[in-house]
Design a protein around this motif. Structure first.
Motif, short mmCIF file in Angstrom:
data_model
loop_
_atom_site.label_atom_id
_atom_site.label_comp_id
_atom_site.label_asym_id
_atom_site.label_seq_id
_atom_site.Cartn_x
_atom_site.Cartn_y
_atom_site.Cartn_z
N ARG A 171 -15.56 9.63 -4.24
CA ARG A 171 -14.15 9.56 -3.82
C ARG A 171 -13.26 9.60 -5.07
NH1 ARG A 171 -10.27 8.53 0.58
NH2 ARG A 171 -8.48 7.79 -0.58
N ARG A 182 -7.80 -4.22 -5.41
CA ARG A 182 -7.51 -2.81 -5.72
C ARG A 182 -6.71 -2.70 -7.01
NH1 ARG A 182 -6.94 0.84 -0.41
NH2 ARG A 182 -8.84 0.07 0.56
N ILE A 183 -6.92 -1.59 -7.68
CA ILE A 183 -6.15 -1.33 -8.90
C ILE A 183 -4.86 -0.65 -8.47
CG2 ILE A 183 -6.18 -0.25 -11.17
CD1 ILE A 183 -8.47 -2.30 -10.64
N HIS A 213 -16.94 4.52 -7.09
CA HIS A 213 -16.81 5.45 -5.94
C HIS A 213 -17.04 6.87 -6.42
CE1 HIS A 213 -14.99 2.29 -3.45
NE2 HIS A 213 -14.25 1.98 -4.51
N LEU A 266 0.82 -1.21 0.00
CA LEU A 266 0.00 0.00 0.00
C LEU A 266 0.86 1.26 0.00
CD1 LEU A 266 -2.94 -0.90 2.40
CD2 LEU A 266 -2.69 -1.28 -0.06
N HIS A 267 2.16 1.10 0.19
CA HIS A 267 3.05 2.27 0.20
C HIS A 267 3.96 2.21 -1.02
CE1 HIS A 267 5.49 5.52 1.40
NE2 HIS A 267 6.04 5.07 2.50
N ARG A 312 -4.01 8.57 -0.45
CA ARG A 312 -4.56 9.06 0.80
C ARG A 312 -4.80 10.58 0.76
NH1 ARG A 312 -4.59 7.37 6.08
NH2 ARG A 312 -5.49 5.47 5.23
N GLY A 362 -1.47 1.41 -8.32
CA GLY A 362 -1.08 2.66 -8.98
C GLY A 362 -2.21 3.66 -9.06
N MET A 363 -3.36 3.33 -8.50
CA MET A 363 -4.50 4.26 -8.51
C MET A 363 -4.89 4.58 -7.07
SD MET A 363 -5.14 4.70 -11.76
CE MET A 363 -6.67 5.62 -11.70
N GLY A 364 -5.33 5.81 -6.85
CA GLY A 364 -5.80 6.22 -5.52
C GLY A 364 -4.67 6.75 -4.65
N LEU A 396 -13.25 3.35 -11.56
CA LEU A 396 -13.25 3.75 -10.14
C LEU A 396 -14.28 4.85 -9.89
CD1 LEU A 396 -9.41 3.55 -9.48
CD2 LEU A 396 -11.17 2.11 -8.44
N ASN A 403 -1.56 7.48 -9.14
CA ASN A 403 -0.55 7.98 -8.20
C ASN A 403 0.84 7.78 -8.81
OD1 ASN A 403 0.48 5.31 -7.43
ND2 ASN A 403 -1.45 5.04 -6.32
N1 COA Z 1 -8.54 0.36 -6.38
C1 COA Z 1 -9.82 0.09 -6.02
N2 COA Z 1 -10.45 0.72 -5.02
C2 COA Z 1 -9.76 1.67 -4.36
C3 COA Z 1 -8.44 2.01 -4.68
C4 COA Z 1 -7.83 1.32 -5.75
N3 COA Z 1 -6.59 1.56 -6.10
N4 COA Z 1 -8.01 2.97 -3.86
C5 COA Z 1 -9.03 3.24 -3.03
N5 COA Z 1 -10.09 2.46 -3.33
C6 COA Z 1 -11.39 2.44 -2.68
C7 COA Z 1 -11.31 1.68 -1.36
O1 COA Z 1 -11.60 0.30 -1.55
C8 COA Z 1 -12.36 2.36 -0.53
O2 COA Z 1 -13.61 1.83 -0.87
P1 COA Z 1 -14.73 1.57 0.27
O3 COA Z 1 -14.96 2.92 0.88
O4 COA Z 1 -15.85 1.02 -0.50
O5 COA Z 1 -14.11 0.61 1.23
C9 COA Z 1 -12.32 3.81 -1.04
O6 COA Z 1 -11.74 3.77 -2.33
C10 COA Z 1 -11.49 4.71 -0.16
O7 COA Z 1 -10.23 4.11 -0.01
P2 COA Z 1 -9.36 4.13 1.32
O8 COA Z 1 -8.87 2.74 1.58
O9 COA Z 1 -10.06 4.84 2.42
O10 COA Z 1 -8.21 5.03 0.86
P3 COA Z 1 -6.83 5.17 1.57
O11 COA Z 1 -6.57 6.60 1.71
O12 COA Z 1 -6.71 4.34 2.80
O13 COA Z 1 -5.92 4.46 0.47
C11 COA Z 1 -4.22 3.87 -0.96
C12 COA Z 1 -4.91 5.02 -0.23
C13 COA Z 1 -3.03 4.39 -1.76
C14 COA Z 1 -3.71 2.87 0.07
C15 COA Z 1 -5.24 3.18 -1.92
O14 COA Z 1 -5.73 4.11 -2.85
C16 COA Z 1 -4.65 1.95 -2.60
O15 COA Z 1 -4.68 0.85 -2.03
N6 COA Z 1 -4.12 2.10 -3.85
C17 COA Z 1 -3.53 1.00 -4.54
C18 COA Z 1 -2.11 0.78 -4.04
C19 COA Z 1 -1.16 1.84 -4.52
O16 COA Z 1 -1.19 2.25 -5.67
N7 COA Z 1 -0.28 2.29 -3.61
C20 COA Z 1 0.70 3.30 -3.91
C21 COA Z 1 0.38 4.57 -3.17
S1 COA Z 1 1.43 5.90 -3.65
#
Ligand code: COA
Length: 369
Positions: free
Chosen positions: A306, A249-250, A303, A215-216, A256, A252-254, A299, A311
């Motif tokens: 959200r 999870r996808i 969502h 996740l990091h 914090r 590289g997407m999303g 996504l 990223n």
């Molecule tokens: N793919 C699918 N769904 C995603 C997602 C992703 N990449 N990122 C977030 N979501 C969804 C979560 O499942 C959650 O859904 P829910 O509310 O139905 O449970 C919602 O979006 C909010 O996500 P949340 O877990 O609260 O966000 P976060 O701030 O804790 O997460 C990350 C941030 C980076 C951990 C997350 O976006 C992720 O796991 N990304 C993929 C891993 C990644 O690319 N990491 C590198 C980070 S630089």
């Protein structure tokens, strides 16, 4: 002291734990400032040596100081290389981050000369990551060339031969882009350890452990796996939908913090374009762009409230692959850049002299209940 239950946030989102002069992450506007410089303006031309000057010494170095930093890092790489025979089986770990963690844990810093100690850790990260990649490929480690820049020598130690300037430039852009990023998990881990008065090596080892998690820092390898599995842009939507339906999870997407596209994704995308202009292409840029568009759409549908965008790790995968680094080395290479930021945060934390010690809310049984 009574704890207000409303202040608990399991992921500490929105909780400010430090004042920092190192970087600002503006998640609403998609802006990253590294000590007064927008990442877009800095990363396409700055080097690791510049990042050391900026984050560890306070300003971008002038030519003479940059040369002094380059020399110091070169000496540090040579010293780290000399330690390799004494690392036992540390570099035999199958996971590159486990190897980096174990090898780094062998170091000790004297504590008398801060710049030398910091240089030792920056140099060691590059040497250990490269030596691990070589060992994994069944090849002997390559001795550093202290005369080269840090990025150029890292690439040389991985590949066994000097790399073209365009590749070194692209790697510098990547390493500078990821040097620092607010209170991310690994930086926080480093600061928590530093706040106890513990040593530099312990704080960096803790940070490596945090960065190891998917996740990091562990996402770029899986991003490349995803691009390979999708294969062609027109297959993206269906493939991504199946992943989401399966609850995955996808990668590289999303993010914090970011509610718009991560500005670092744009910097790395530009670096890939520059590489293509220089005749270096992994052939994956068009596919990556198509997958990004499809992932944003999928996504958004799932969502709507959200915003989830690409990223830094999305284009990291394509860039590091274009540079010719094996995908198992992607996260260790992230550490090679991020260690500069960790060290700057460790020093900043030390200066506060304040122990980081949050509270928890007890939910277990009471005695006799
Ligand atoms: N793919 C699918 N769904 C995603 C997602 C992703 N990449 N990122 C977030 N979501 C969804 C979560 O499942 C959650 O859904 P829910 O509310 O139905 O449970 C919602 O979006 C909010 O996500 P949340 O877990 O609260 O966000 P976060 O701030 O804790 O997460 C990350 C941030 C980076 C951990 C997350 O976006 C992720 O796991 N990304 C993929 C891993 C990644 O690319 N990491 C590198 C980070 S630089």
């Amino acid at each position: 002291m009574t704890i207000d239950a409303r202040t608990t946030a399991s992921g500490l989102e929105g909780v400010v734990v430090a004042d920092t002069g190192l970087s600002e992450v503006d998640g609403e506007r998609g802006r990253l400032i590294l000590r007064g410089h927008d990442v877009e303006a800095l990363a396409l031309s700055a080097t690791c040596e510049d990042a050391v000057g900026l984050l560890l010494r306070g300003a971008l170095p002038a030519a003479a100081e940059r040369e002094e930093i380059r020399r110091g890092l070169g000496e540090a790489r040579a010293a780290a290389f000399a330690r390799l025979p004494r690392l036992g089986d540390a570099l035999e770990a199958t996971d590159g981050m486990a190897a980096l963690r174990a090898a780094t844990a062998h170091l000790s810093t004297a504590g008398a000369d801060r710049a030398a100690d910091e240089g030792a850790l920056i140099g060691a990260a590059a040497v250990f990551a490269a030596a691990w990649a070589r060992a994994r490929a069944g090849l002997p480690p390559v001795a550093p060339d202290p005369g080269l820049s840090h990025a150029a020598d890292y690439l040389r130690m991985v590949r066994g031969e000097e790399a073209a300037p365009a590749l070194c430039r692209a790697l510098d852009t990547y390493l500078v882009t990821v040097t620092d990023h607010g209170m991310n998990a690994s930086t926080f881990a480093a600061r928590v350890v530093a706040s106890t008065g513990s040593d530099l090596v312990s704080a960096v080892v803790a940070a490596i452990g945090a960065l190891k998690g998917p996740l990091h820092g562990g996402a770029p390898g899986p991003v490349l796996d995803m691009l390979d599995a999708i294969g062609a842009g027109e297959r993206a939507a269906r493939w991504l939908e199946a992943e989401l339906v399966a609850g995955r999870r996808i990668m590289g997407m999303g993010h914090r913090i970011y509610r718009v596209r991560d500005p670092r994704a744009a910097v790395l995308e530009r670096a890939i374009e520059a590489l293509e202009r220089a005749g270096v292409s992994s052939g994956r840029l068009a596919l990556a762009r198509a997958v990004e568009r499809a992932a944003e759409g999928a996504l958004r549908a799932r969502h709507p409230d959200r915003p989830l965008h690409a990223n830094v790790e999305f284009y990291t995968a394509v860039l590091l692959d274009s540079i010719g680094l094996p995908r198992a080395l992607f996260t260790p290479t992230f550490a090679v850049g991020r260690v500069i930021g960790w060290l700057a945060h460790i020093e900043e934390q030390r200066r506060t002299g304040r122990l980081i010690r949050p509270a928890s809310r007890y939910t277990g049984p009471q005695p006799g209940a």
